[in-house]
Design a protein around this motif. Structure first.
Motif, short mmCIF file in Angstrom:
data_model
loop_
_atom_site.label_atom_id
_atom_site.label_comp_id
_atom_site.label_asym_id
_atom_site.label_seq_id
_atom_site.Cartn_x
_atom_site.Cartn_y
_atom_site.Cartn_z
N GLY A 1 35.30 41.29 24.24
CA GLY A 1 34.61 42.07 25.21
C GLY A 1 35.57 42.70 25.91
N ASP A 2 35.25 43.53 27.11
CA ASP A 2 35.93 44.33 28.06
C ASP A 2 36.27 43.38 29.32
OD1 ASP A 2 36.39 46.53 26.37
OD2 ASP A 2 34.39 47.18 26.81
N PRO A 3 37.40 43.53 30.01
CA PRO A 3 37.48 43.02 31.15
C PRO A 3 36.26 43.46 32.17
CG PRO A 3 39.69 44.16 30.33
CD PRO A 3 38.50 44.45 29.58
N GLY A 4 35.96 42.55 32.99
CA GLY A 4 34.87 42.85 34.00
C GLY A 4 33.54 42.78 33.32
N LYS A 5 33.23 42.63 32.12
CA LYS A 5 32.00 42.82 31.52
C LYS A 5 31.70 41.43 30.60
CE LYS A 5 32.22 47.73 31.16
NZ LYS A 5 32.38 48.84 30.27
N PRO B 1 31.00 39.31 27.73
CA PRO B 1 30.68 37.58 28.19
C PRO B 1 32.04 37.17 29.09
CG PRO B 1 31.78 37.66 25.98
CD PRO B 1 31.60 38.98 26.43
N TYR B 2 32.54 37.95 29.86
CA TYR B 2 33.75 37.55 30.68
C TYR B 2 35.08 36.91 30.12
CZ TYR B 2 30.10 39.44 33.96
OH TYR B 2 29.20 40.03 34.54
N THR B 3 35.02 37.13 28.89
CA THR B 3 36.49 36.34 28.35
C THR B 3 37.43 36.75 28.90
OG1 THR B 3 36.06 37.80 26.27
CG2 THR B 3 34.95 35.83 26.14
N ARG B 4 37.60 37.94 29.67
CA ARG B 4 39.03 38.48 29.83
C ARG B 4 38.97 38.72 31.41
NH1 ARG B 4 40.30 43.63 26.30
NH2 ARG B 4 42.22 43.27 27.40
#
Length: 58
Positions: free
Chosen positions: A30-34, A36-39
């Motif tokens: 995933g992308d930061p801030g999106k 599943p919030y893995t980043r």
């Protein structure tokens, strides 16, 4: 030496690139801030926000 979490999941002492075979970061990380919030929950995390100290009472 075998290591396991309290849930019984085996944990290696060291992980390397071979442990990621079949893992696609584009679809699973995933992308930061999106979701599943893995980043993180913010795209830039806290680089643009000052830290605040908060006090809780209860």
């Amino acid at each position: 030496m075998e290591r396991r979490t309290d849930s019984g999941i085996e944990v290696k002492a060291l992980y390397g690139p071979a442990d990621l075979d079949g893992w696609d970061p584009a679809s699973q990380l995933g992308d930061p801030g999106k979701p599943p919030y893995t980043r993180g929950v913010y795209p830039t995390m806290y680089r643009g926000k000052l830290w605040t100290m908060r006090q809780y009472a209860g």
